[in-house]
Scaffold this motif. Structure first.
Motif, mmCIF file in Angstrom:
data_model
loop_
_atom_site.group_PDB
_atom_site.id
_atom_site.type_symbol
_atom_site.label_atom_id
_atom_site.label_comp_id
_atom_site.label_asym_id
_atom_site.label_seq_id
_atom_site.Cartn_x
_atom_site.Cartn_y
_atom_site.Cartn_z
ATOM 1 N N ASP A 173 0.883 9.406 -6.228
ATOM 2 C CA ASP A 173 -0.532 9.751 -6.217
ATOM 3 C C ASP A 173 -0.872 10.808 -7.277
ATOM 4 O OD1 ASP A 173 -0.608 11.971 -3.322
ATOM 5 O OD2 ASP A 173 0.694 11.875 -5.070
ATOM 6 N N GLY B 106 -2.810 10.291 -9.675
ATOM 7 C CA GLY B 106 -4.103 9.987 -10.275
ATOM 8 C C GLY B 106 -5.290 10.648 -9.599
ATOM 9 N N THR B 107 -5.066 11.379 -8.493
ATOM 10 C CA THR B 107 -6.194 11.967 -7.794
ATOM 11 C C THR B 107 -6.948 12.927 -8.695
ATOM 12 O OG1 THR B 107 -4.912 11.834 -5.788
ATOM 13 C CG2 THR B 107 -6.874 13.187 -5.714
ATOM 14 N N ASP C 180 -6.683 4.152 -7.418
ATOM 15 C CA ASP C 180 -5.920 5.333 -7.049
ATOM 16 C C ASP C 180 -5.513 5.104 -5.599
ATOM 17 O OD1 ASP C 180 -5.167 7.734 -5.954
ATOM 18 O OD2 ASP C 180 -6.812 8.892 -6.785
ATOM 19 N N ALA C 181 -4.225 4.855 -5.369
ATOM 20 C CA ALA C 181 -3.767 4.417 -4.049
ATOM 21 C C ALA C 181 -4.180 5.392 -2.951
ATOM 22 C CB ALA C 181 -2.255 4.255 -4.067
ATOM 23 N N ILE D 267 0.853 -1.192 0.000
ATOM 24 C CA ILE D 267 0.000 0.000 0.000
ATOM 25 C C ILE D 267 0.888 1.241 0.000
ATOM 26 C CG2 ILE D 267 -1.836 1.244 1.190
ATOM 27 C CD1 ILE D 267 -2.663 -1.364 2.483
ATOM 28 N N GLY D 268 1.960 1.160 0.793
ATOM 29 C CA GLY D 268 2.878 2.296 0.910
ATOM 30 C C GLY D 268 3.458 2.700 -0.428
ATOM 31 N N GLY E 31 2.256 2.152 -3.338
ATOM 32 C CA GLY E 31 1.206 2.697 -4.182
ATOM 33 C C GLY E 31 0.932 4.150 -3.882
ATOM 34 N N SER E 32 0.916 4.481 -2.588
ATOM 35 C CA SER E 32 0.446 5.810 -2.229
ATOM 36 C C SER E 32 1.469 6.897 -2.512
ATOM 37 C CB SER E 32 0.067 5.835 -0.746
ATOM 38 O OG SER E 32 1.219 5.556 0.013
ATOM 39 N N ILE F 182 1.382 6.078 4.889
ATOM 40 C CA ILE F 182 0.168 5.420 5.392
ATOM 41 C C ILE F 182 -0.434 6.272 6.504
ATOM 42 C CG2 ILE F 182 -0.748 3.279 6.378
ATOM 43 C CD1 ILE F 182 0.640 2.353 4.057
#
Lengths: 351, 317
Positions: A25, A27-28, B28-29, A18-19, A21-22, B153
């Motif tokens: 960002d 794509g927001t 979208d993460a 997840i890390g 991926g984030s 996170i």
């Protein structure tokens, strides 16, 4: 135990997944509007399956094309304060330009609304407002000018009893703010010489409970033998009183009507009162049409997004089919006027 | 079949795939993490619920403990109590409510189901009595923990992962965890071999309360205020996460990692359905179906290790 060690390892892998991926960002989606395209607008009602909001959506549906709005609706699963938040977030992600919401709470949504606004989404409240927290939305659309309700109700009853005789009010609870404001404005209206022949003999409170409202109605009929009319500005009170009128036969033309009988009117929804209008117990009553809210909200969504309309008190809107509407204090827009429902038109309203 | 958490994990990937294929803005993460953060408090409570269920009990009062802790803490903070004291108080209030549950179960010799149905109404009733229809705003310094990130996170998700790791270790590697599993597996036998069943039950319910207190802080911070109608129906979501994660609703068998996987699955499933504009009624139905399938799956795959003499009802008392 090897198993639990594996588990911890897997958790670590998942977190890092997840890390990773984030960090990228890009794509927001921000709600950027391209001129010439349709204004993507969603309406979030208080709850699902409520005929009142279905009628509000009728307004959106009939106005959307005319104003260049791509309209959809998405209800939360329950009518509590926070169930609208995940709906809000999902709709922002869908790339809506405008979110129209009937908030379930005046303040629980504020953080989520601000986050949506920060992404370029225009927030419009409809039917209910963020009272005391108006800065968290661009504009609020309310159904009707509440100051007009008292005089309109007195005029409606007056027109049915020849502007003379005793009448009573059957309200909800003693501390319901809207009820008390409307009763106060009814009393003000009675100062008008036109209504000099009418006298308010009692205000009863049915607490918006069917049983108590029915009991209070019976008491009013017994205590005031010369009573010409009852105004109940609440749909629960009206439905309960109509039931009593129906059983006792005291309405105009009823089997036990003394003289011209007692007229029942007030505020209520067509679905609650339809059968009493159709069988003649209730000659006429009033409410606003929620579809007006949908019309005006669709107009505002389009004008603000596509034409850069700036909302501030005093701005005059020219809403097709509605005429000129002025933005009032706290950026509130009044969508319509009271509608009088009677045997001739009630079939047109399904809410 | 030991690693039942594989099942929700596979379902997560299917869900993500469906979301990616059906909604252009889904993958979208940043958004997925924000969406998962909305459920972090429920996940945290589900980890504690795992211990309650594994020990052969159930705690239906978690939503009400959370909301009452949230309201009382917000009242304390707005009366000028320092932030650190408020945070400590929030967790302790939750622990106290959990201890009250444990005391009622112990002294009334009543089932945890009945007691926590009662306190579910009681605690929320008190919260409603204190707050009325009003909200209590938090001091600015307490707001927005869901927007603070560490290594990409959000903090609530970190707390959830930390709680899961601790939960896995405690459940599988400590005497306490062994006792919880043994007690849930066969309470009578556990008593005979000298496991302090009453004490274990108390600890498990206090743990559930403390976790609700911690979750209430996260919830307050995320909303920026407290209200009596927050966390409605939270108990069902938490129990669903535990059962979908492969823990037996009959007790005696636990999969803490599975609970975390089920948390991710339910958060993603709800997000996929939300962004696909699936109506609220069908979303609820889908979660219900998931729970039913999980129960059926667990019934098939979890060997019934309990002696046939002890009925499920006897375990709840």
């Amino acid at each position: 135990m090897k198993h639990s060690l594996n588990a911890v390892l897997l958790a670590a892998v998942l977190v890092s997944l997840i890390g990773c991926g984030s960090t990228k960002d890009g794509g927001t989606p921000t709600a950027t509007f391209e001129p010439g395209s349709k204004v993507k607008t969603v309406f979030i009602p208080k709850s699902a399956g409520n005929p009142y909001f279905n009628q509000l959506e009728v307004g959106f549906e009939r106005s959307a094309d005319e104003f260049g709005v791509e309209y959809s609706t998405q209800a939360p699963e329950s009518a509590d304060a926070t169930s609208q938040i995940s709906v809000l977030k999902n709709q922002v992600q869908r790339g809506q330009h405008v979110i129209v919401i009937s908030p379930n709470s005046p303040d629980a949504l504020n953080e989520a609304l601000d986050q949506a606004a920060a992404k370029g989404v225009t927030i419009i409240t409809a039917d209910a407002d963020l009272v005391g927290h108006e800065s968290h939305r661009t504009v609020g659309v309310l159904p009707v000018d509440f100051d007009t309700i008292g005089p309109a109700q007195i005029e409606l009853l007056g027109s049915m009893i020849g502007y003379s005789g005793e009448f009573a009010i059957l309200s909800a609870t003693t501390d319901a703010p809207n009820q008390n404001a409307w009763i106060a404005s009814m009393k003000d209206a009675l100062e008008d010489p036109k209504f000099a022949g009418m006298s308010l003999v009692e205000i009863a409170y049915g607490d918006d409970e069917p049983q108590k409202s029915a009991t209070e109605t019976e008491a009013l009929l017994v205590k005031h033998p010369n009573l010409k009319g009852i105004i109940s500005p609440t749909t629960v009170g009206m439905a309960a009183a109509a039931q009593v009128f129906s059983q006792r036969g005291v309405y105009p033309g009823g089997k036990n009507a003394k003289g011209e009988g007692v007229v029942l009117t007030g505020l209520g929804t067509p679905n609650e009162l339809r059968k009493f209008v159709e069988n003649g117990v209730v000659p006429a009553f009033q409410l606003w049409d929620p579809a007006d809210i949908g019309d005006v909200a669709a107009y505002l969504a389009a004008e603000i997004t596509a034409n850069g309309l700036e909302i501030k008190p005093g701005v005059v809107l020219n809403v097709p089919g509605k005429g000129e509407i002025t933005v009032i204090k706290n950026n509130v827009v009044i969508a319509g006027t009271l509608v009088t429902f009677d045997a001739d038109n009630i079939a047109e309203y399904q809410f | 079949m030991k690693s039942r958490w594989i099942v929700p994990l596979v379902l997560i990937f299917i869900t993500l795939f469906v979301g990616w294929r059906t909604s252009p803005n889904f993958l979208d993460a940043q958004y997925l993490m924000e969406a998962a953060t909305l459920f972090a408090e429920i996940g945290l409570i589900a980890i504690a619920m795992n211990f309650v269920i594994t020990s052969g009990h159930i705690d239906l009062s978690v939503g009400s403990m959370t909301v009452l802790s949230a309201c009382l803490t917000a009242k304390l903070l707005s009366s000028g109590v320092p932030m650190a004291v408020g945070i400590g108080a929030g967790i302790l209030i939750g622990g106290t409510l959990g201890a009250a549950n444990a005391a009622l179960i112990h002294y009334l010799k009543a089932s945890s189901f009945l007691v926590t149905v009662g306190t579910m109404a009681l605690y929320r009733g008190i919260a409603q009595g204190i707050m009325g229809a009003k909200s209590e705003a938090l001091p600015p310094g307490m707001k927005g923990i869901d927007t603070i990130t560490f290594a990409g996170i959000t903090v609530p998700l970190w707390i959830l992962v930390l709680a899961t790791v601790i939960g896995i270790i405690v459940m599988n590697r400590t005497v306490f965890g062994r006792y919880v599993i043994s007690q849930g597996s066969n309470p009578k036998a556990a008593k005979y071999v000298g496991i302090p069943v009453a004490k274990m039950t108390t600890i498990v319910f206090v743990l559930s309360g403390l976790t609700c207190g911690a979750a209430s802080l996260l919830m307050n911070s995320r909303y920026g205020l407290a209200r009596h109608d927050f966390a409605l129906g939270l108990e069902l979501d938490a129990i669903t996460m535990v059962v979908v994660g492969g823990t037996s609703i009959r007790g005696g068998q636990s999969d803490v990692l599975g609970t975390l996987m089920a948390f991710l699955l339910i958060a993603m499933l709800r997000t996929v359905m939300g962004i696909a504009n699936i109506s609220a009624e069908y979303q609820l139905a889908a979660i219900g179906l998931l729970l039913i399938f999980a129960v059926i799956f667990n019934r098939i795959t979890i060997p019934n290790r309990r002696a046939t003499a002890s009925s499920p009802a006897s375990k709840l008392s």
